[in-house]
Structure formats: C-alpha cells, structure tokens
Design a protein around this motif. Structure first.
Motif, PDB file in Angstrom:
ATOM      1  N   GLY A   8       0.854  -1.176   0.000  1.00  0.00           N
ATOM      2  CA  GLY A   8       0.000   0.000   0.000  1.00  0.00           C
ATOM      3  C   GLY A   8       0.889   1.225   0.000  1.00  0.00           C
ATOM      4  N   GLY A   9       0.323   2.346  -0.346  1.00  0.00           N
ATOM      5  CA  GLY A   9       1.110   3.575  -0.360  1.00  0.00           C
ATOM      6  C   GLY A   9       1.555   3.969   1.040  1.00  0.00           C
ATOM      7  N   ILE A  10       2.595   4.780   1.110  1.00  0.00           N
ATOM      8  CA  ILE A  10       3.076   5.273   2.389  1.00  0.00           C
ATOM      9  C   ILE A  10       1.944   6.019   3.102  1.00  0.00           C
ATOM     10  N   GLY A  11       1.757   5.709   4.376  1.00  0.00           N
ATOM     11  CA  GLY A  11       0.673   6.330   5.132  1.00  0.00           C
ATOM     12  C   GLY A  11      -0.675   5.666   4.946  1.00  0.00           C
ATOM     13  N   THR A 133      -6.932   7.334   0.323  1.00  0.00           N
ATOM     14  CA  THR A 133      -6.845   8.445  -0.619  1.00  0.00           C
ATOM     15  C   THR A 133      -5.546   9.206  -0.393  1.00  0.00           C
ATOM     16  N   PRO A 134      -5.033   9.882  -1.418  1.00  0.00           N
ATOM     17  CA  PRO A 134      -3.836  10.700  -1.241  1.00  0.00           C
ATOM     18  C   PRO A 134      -3.994  11.750  -0.138  1.00  0.00           C
ATOM     19  N   GLU A 135      -5.201  12.262   0.012  1.00  0.00           N
ATOM     20  CA  GLU A 135      -5.437  13.261   1.061  1.00  0.00           C
ATOM     21  C   GLU A 135      -5.236  12.648   2.443  1.00  0.00           C
ATOM     22  N   THR A 136      -5.724  11.421   2.619  1.00  0.00           N
ATOM     23  CA  THR A 136      -5.543  10.741   3.899  1.00  0.00           C
ATOM     24  C   THR A 136      -4.075  10.413   4.140  1.00  0.00           C
ATOM     25  N   GLN A 137      -3.392   9.925   3.102  1.00  0.00           N
ATOM     26  CA  GLN A 137      -1.967   9.634   3.227  1.00  0.00           C
ATOM     27  C   GLN A 137      -1.201  10.882   3.658  1.00  0.00           C
ATOM     28  N   GLU A 151       8.056  16.936   1.834  1.00  0.00           N
ATOM     29  CA  GLU A 151       8.659  15.611   2.017  1.00  0.00           C
ATOM     30  C   GLU A 151       7.627  14.511   1.778  1.00  0.00           C
ATOM     31  N   ALA A 152       6.431  14.700   2.337  1.00  0.00           N
ATOM     32  CA  ALA A 152       5.384  13.698   2.190  1.00  0.00           C
ATOM     33  C   ALA A 152       4.998  13.513   0.724  1.00  0.00           C
ATOM     34  N   ARG A 153       4.840  14.618   0.016  1.00  0.00           N
ATOM     35  CA  ARG A 153       4.452  14.525  -1.397  1.00  0.00           C
ATOM     36  C   ARG A 153       5.549  13.861  -2.231  1.00  0.00           C
ATOM     37  N   ARG A 155       7.680  11.554  -1.154  1.00  0.00           N
ATOM     38  CA  ARG A 155       7.625  10.112  -0.862  1.00  0.00           C
ATOM     39  C   ARG A 155       6.471   9.460  -1.620  1.00  0.00           C
ATOM     40  N   MET A 156       5.324  10.120  -1.610  1.00  0.00           N
ATOM     41  CA  MET A 156       4.164   9.567  -2.305  1.00  0.00           C
ATOM     42  C   MET A 156       4.400   9.494  -3.817  1.00  0.00           C
ATOM     43  N   ALA A 157       5.035  10.529  -4.369  1.00  0.00           N
ATOM     44  CA  ALA A 157       5.273  10.570  -5.818  1.00  0.00           C
ATOM     45  C   ALA A 157       6.269   9.512  -6.270  1.00  0.00           C
ATOM     46  N   ALA A 158       7.132   9.056  -5.353  1.00  0.00           N
ATOM     47  CA  ALA A 158       8.136   8.041  -5.695  1.00  0.00           C
ATOM     48  C   ALA A 158       7.545   6.638  -5.750  1.00  0.00           C
ATOM     49  N   GLN A 159       6.285   6.510  -5.353  1.00  0.00           N
ATOM     50  CA  GLN A 159       5.644   5.200  -5.315  1.00  0.00           C
ATOM     51  C   GLN A 159       4.656   5.040  -6.470  1.00  0.00           C
ATOM     52  N   ALA A 160       4.169   3.818  -6.625  1.00  0.00           N
ATOM     53  CA  ALA A 160       3.137   3.545  -7.628  1.00  0.00           C
ATOM     54  C   ALA A 160       1.894   4.377  -7.322  1.00  0.00           C
ATOM     55  N   THR A 161       1.091   4.598  -8.355  1.00  0.00           N
ATOM     56  CA  THR A 161      -0.153   5.326  -8.146  1.00  0.00           C
ATOM     57  C   THR A 161      -1.185   4.396  -7.509  1.00  0.00           C
ATOM     58  N   ARG A 162      -2.201   4.997  -6.990  1.00  0.00           N
ATOM     59  CA  ARG A 162      -3.306   4.238  -6.409  1.00  0.00           C
ATOM     60  C   ARG A 162      -3.909   3.287  -7.443  1.00  0.00           C
ATOM     61  N   ALA A 163      -4.097   3.778  -8.656  1.00  0.00           N
ATOM     62  CA  ALA A 163      -4.693   2.955  -9.720  1.00  0.00           C
ATOM     63  C   ALA A 163      -3.789   1.776 -10.064  1.00  0.00           C
ATOM     64  N   GLN A 164      -2.485   1.993 -10.094  1.00  0.00           N
ATOM     65  CA  GLN A 164      -1.546   0.905 -10.399  1.00  0.00           C
ATOM     66  C   GLN A 164      -1.603  -0.185  -9.334  1.00  0.00           C
ATOM     67  N   ARG A 165      -1.705   0.215  -8.077  1.00  0.00           N
ATOM     68  CA  ARG A 165      -1.789  -0.781  -7.005  1.00  0.00           C
ATOM     69  C   ARG A 165      -3.096  -1.561  -7.087  1.00  0.00           C
TER      70      ARG A 165
END
Length: 201
Positions: A8-11, A133-137, A151-153, A155-165
């Motif tokens: 899952g995404g960070i956060g 959701t990205p907002e919750t993360q 920093e948070a954004r 980290r999130m941008a370095a990961q797969a998108t929600r749709a990809q997961r």
C-alpha cells in the motif's frame, strides 16, 4: 505454505493491517524492518551505502541517517535506484531465510512497500492492497510522522499510483477511516486466506 503479498502507499496503514493479521496467526516478514537491519552499523550493507553516498549519510554515532538519506534520494530517481540496488538484494535474501524458517503450513505475510513498483506481484499466492486516498496519506504523514508537506508529497510521488496498485490486487482493504472499520475487513481477508489455503491442500 501460503504466501501473501501485502502492500500500500506510504501512510496507508499497512503496519496496522500486518499487526491484525499476525494476531490471527500469520507469520510476518516486514521488508521495512529488514531494510533497516541490513544497513545497521557494522553491516556490509551500511558500508555499501556509505561508499555510494558518502559519509555524510551517517549520524555522529555511525548509524545511517535515514531522514537525511531520504532527502537525497526521494525526488531524485537516479539516486533512489542506486540505493535500491544496494538494499533490495539484501532484503530479498533475508526474507527468503525467514520464509524458509516459517514452516510448510504457515500463512506468511510479506509486507513489501514497493511490491508493485518492483513487479513482484507474481511471487505471491494473493496480493492484498491497503488503500487510502492521497489526502488521507498526506494528512497521516504530516500529522503522525512529522514530515513536511513537501517531504510527504515526494515520498508519495516516488511510489506507484493508487490505480496501479489496485489494478494488481486480489483483495483491496479500504483504510480511509477509523480502526473500527479496518478490523472487520482484515477479519474477512483472513477468512479468504484460510479458505484459499484449504483449497490448496
């Protein structure tokens, strides 16, 4: 043995899902924890990181300055690839050792933050995605982990998108809400997992 890939995404709350699954009897192999262990002081992994990034990534007591290293690699894909090339093979080797020790009847949960990014979905019997959701993360990373919004954004941008997961998931756990909404979903995942294990016998 049934091998469950959890990501899952960070956060997103993967750690809480892992905790609940181990409460049902799963054997947890936590890639983040292993990634810390393989670059502990005195390890070949830490020596390799220092050789690549320089002694500035160490704290005064000789440990890895993880936030400092994070500021270097997140937002710089080339530097992130260099770090992953050092750490990921060490994590894979240690994970294989732990899995072998779990026993043939175990349900083994591999908590792997970059499971989707590294194309590892085929390694598991079931892939479980913890989704938020990205907002919750962003809120969790800033409010609970003390990151700046930038920093948070990153980290999130370095990961797969929600749709990809979600596209590779066998099971999706929605963790946008409070804990009392999470627990019934994890209980259902465990029921699904144990049924799957029985069919495989």
């Amino acid at each position: 043995m049934l091998r469950l890939g959890l990501t899952g995404g960070i956060g997103s709350g993967k750690s809480e899902v892992s905790r609940l699954l181990t409460g049902y009897g799963a054997v947890l192999i936590d890639s983040d924890r292993i990634a810390r262990d393989v670059v502990a002081p005195g390890t070949p992994g830490l020596a390799a990181v220092v050789a690549e990034f320089g002694p500035g990534v160490l704290t005064p007591d000789g440990a890895l300055d993880r936030p400092g290293l994070g500021r270097i690699v997140f937002g710089d894909p080339e530097r992130l690839r260099a770090l992953n090339a050092i750490v990921h093979p060490l994590v894979r080797a240690r994970s294989a050792e732990l899995e072998a020790a779990a026993g043939p009847d175990a349900v083994v949960v591999h908590d792997v933050p970059l499971l989707v990014e590294n194309g590892m979905t085929g390694l598991y019997d079931l892939v479980v995605i913890v989704d938020a959701t990205p907002e919750t993360q962003l809120d969790r990373l800033v409010r609970l982990r003390g990151m700046t919004e930038r920093e948070a954004r990153e980290r999130m941008a370095a990961q797969a998108t929600r749709a990809q997961r979600r596209a590779v998931a066998d099971v999706v756990i929605d963790n946008d809400g409070p804990l009392e909404l999470l627990e019934p979903q994890v209980r259902e995942v465990w029921r699904t997992v144990t049924e799957h294990a029985r069919r495989e016998e």
